[in-house]
Design an enzyme around this catalytic site. Structure first.
Site, PDB file in Angstrom:
ATOM      1  N   ASP A   1       0.837  -1.201   0.000  1.00 51.36           N
ATOM      2  CA  ASP A   1       0.000   0.000   0.000  1.00 51.36           C
ATOM      3  C   ASP A   1       0.872   1.252   0.000  1.00 51.36           C
ATOM      4  OD1 ASP A   1      -2.901   1.048   0.544  1.00 51.36           O
ATOM      5  OD2 ASP A   1      -1.550   2.248   1.790  1.00 51.36           O
TER       6      ASP A   1
ATOM      7  N   TYR B   1       2.932  10.126   0.800  1.00 55.22           N
ATOM      8  CA  TYR B   1       3.875   9.544   1.763  1.00 55.22           C
ATOM      9  C   TYR B   1       5.316   9.967   1.440  1.00 55.22           C
ATOM     10  CZ  TYR B   1      -0.126   6.491   2.899  1.00 55.22           C
ATOM     11  OH  TYR B   1      -1.368   6.003   3.233  1.00 55.22           O
TER      12      TYR B   1
ATOM     13  N   LYS C   1      -2.575   6.278  -4.036  1.00 57.04           N
ATOM     14  CA  LYS C   1      -3.670   7.222  -3.761  1.00 57.04           C
ATOM     15  C   LYS C   1      -3.386   8.602  -4.349  1.00 57.04           C
ATOM     16  CE  LYS C   1      -3.964   4.704   0.555  1.00 57.04           C
ATOM     17  NZ  LYS C   1      -2.560   4.479   0.942  1.00 57.04           N
TER      18      LYS C   1
ATOM     19  N   HIS D   1      -7.598   9.880  -2.038  1.00 62.60           N
ATOM     20  CA  HIS D   1      -7.059   9.741  -0.682  1.00 62.60           C
ATOM     21  C   HIS D   1      -7.989  10.298   0.401  1.00 62.60           C
ATOM     22  CE1 HIS D   1      -2.909   9.236   1.408  1.00 62.60           C
ATOM     23  NE2 HIS D   1      -3.882   8.967   2.252  1.00 62.60           N
TER      24      HIS D   1
END
Ligand code: A2P
Length: 316
Positions: A43, A48, A77, A110
């Site tokens: 994932d 990030y 996402k 997201h």
């Protein structure tokens, strides 16, 4: 291990490796360890800030040839600054470039929150947001559908959507999201949302299954309860000869949701996948059901700024 089934028959291993908060210097090795030890579900997300490093692991492992691209499920996402029609596919292409892949298995919106396209990172004030009237979720969703039609992604879904948000989107589209990824653990069991999603053919994935103790302090409440130190969880862990983390992961997997514990530690990465080997009995499940305090670690309050249109993001 349990598998999630998608409406077209595709399946996904319930337990995956989370990469939120995984440091750039550690995540390549973590993903390599995961793939070489049996993980087939990774994932990711653009925000990030580590997709290029995750991509290095994919490139190396797939080149070695022991694990093939088509055996691995990769989720990413769309970040909040790319909700405008013209920005969705370019953002996806950047993610593909970083991950060094030519398609994703699953792409999610997201958050049901939009920022102005020029906002890099986090907004500094209310002027950095777009309202949902200015950036309607259905327009973003229609671009996600286009990405699916173009073969850039196999499945599409959402993240952090409440039941009302799902209903609003479903009223405007013929293609219901295939996944809703939300915070989910024994302190936030999300039973109503699970029931709604199950009735509508939407899979659910649990994020922060271990309580995300490595979040930045700014995202933490002063007195938040610890999942990993919960006495009931630890009693059940002792009974099964498992770790507390394994019980938390097994609980999600046994309830047939996806679950994506983050770790960059070799021992814990392996231990987390092995959670699937335990079996919680009726009594264990009953005791854990009693821990549903409706407590959120990731409150979404950071998007609720005076002067913007985002209030009560979870509608609860
Ligand atoms: P580390 O990366 O050093 O293993 P979440 O998945 O809920 O976001 O939680 C991630 C946090 O939990 C990280 O601090 C991670 O640290 C830690 N962690 C991951 N697996 C375990 C485990 N099996 N037992 C205890 N802590 C764990």
């Amino acid at each position: 291990m349990k598998k999630l089934k998608f409406r077209n028959g595709d399946t996904l291993d319930a337990i995956g490796l989370g990469t939120w908060k995984s440091e750039k210097g550690k995540v390549t090795e973590a993903v390599k360890i995961a793939l070489n030890n049996g993980y087939r579900h990774i994932d990711c997300a653009a925000t990030y800030g580590n997709e290029a490093e995750v991509g290095e692991a994919f490139e190396e492992v797939f080149k070695e040839g022991k694990v093939k691209r088509e055996e691995v499920w990769v989720t990413s996402k769309l970040w909040n600054n790319a909700h405008k029609k013209e920005d969705v596919i370019p953002a996806l292409k950047q993610t593909l470039k970083d991950l060094k892949l030519d398609y994703l298995d699953l792409y999610l919106i997201h958050w049901p929150v939009a920022f102005k396209p020029e906002v890099d990172g986090f907004p500094e004030g209310p002027g950095d947001y777009l309202s949902l009237e200015e950036a309607p979720l259905i327009e973003t969703w229609n671009e996600m559908l286009k990405a699916k039609e173009q073969g850039l992604v196999k499945h599409i879904g959402v993240s952090n959507f409440s039941i009302p948000k799902l209903k609003e989107l479903m009223a405007e589209t013929d293609f219901t999201p295939e996944m809703n990824q939300v915070e989910l653990h024994p302190y936030l069991q999300q039973n109503k949302l699970l029931e709604f999603c199950s009735k509508n053919g939407i899979n659910v994935t649990a994020y922060s299954p271990l309580g995300s103790g490595d979040r930045p302090d700014a995202m933490k409440a002063a007195d938040e309860p610890s999942l990993l130190e919960n006495p009931t969880i630890n009693k059940i862990a002792k009974k099964h000869g498992a770790s507390a983390g394994q019980i938390l992961i097994k609980w999600s997997e046994q309830r047939e949701t996806g679950v994506i514990p983050k770790s960059t530690n070799e021992k814990r990465i392996i231990e987390n996948l092995q959670s699937a080997g335990y079996q919680l009995d009726e009594d264990d499940m009953k005791q854990i059901a009693e821990l549903d305090y409706h407590f959120r670690y990731v409150t979404g309050k950071f998007f609720e700024v005076e002067g913007n249109s985002y209030h009560n993001i979870y509608d609860d």
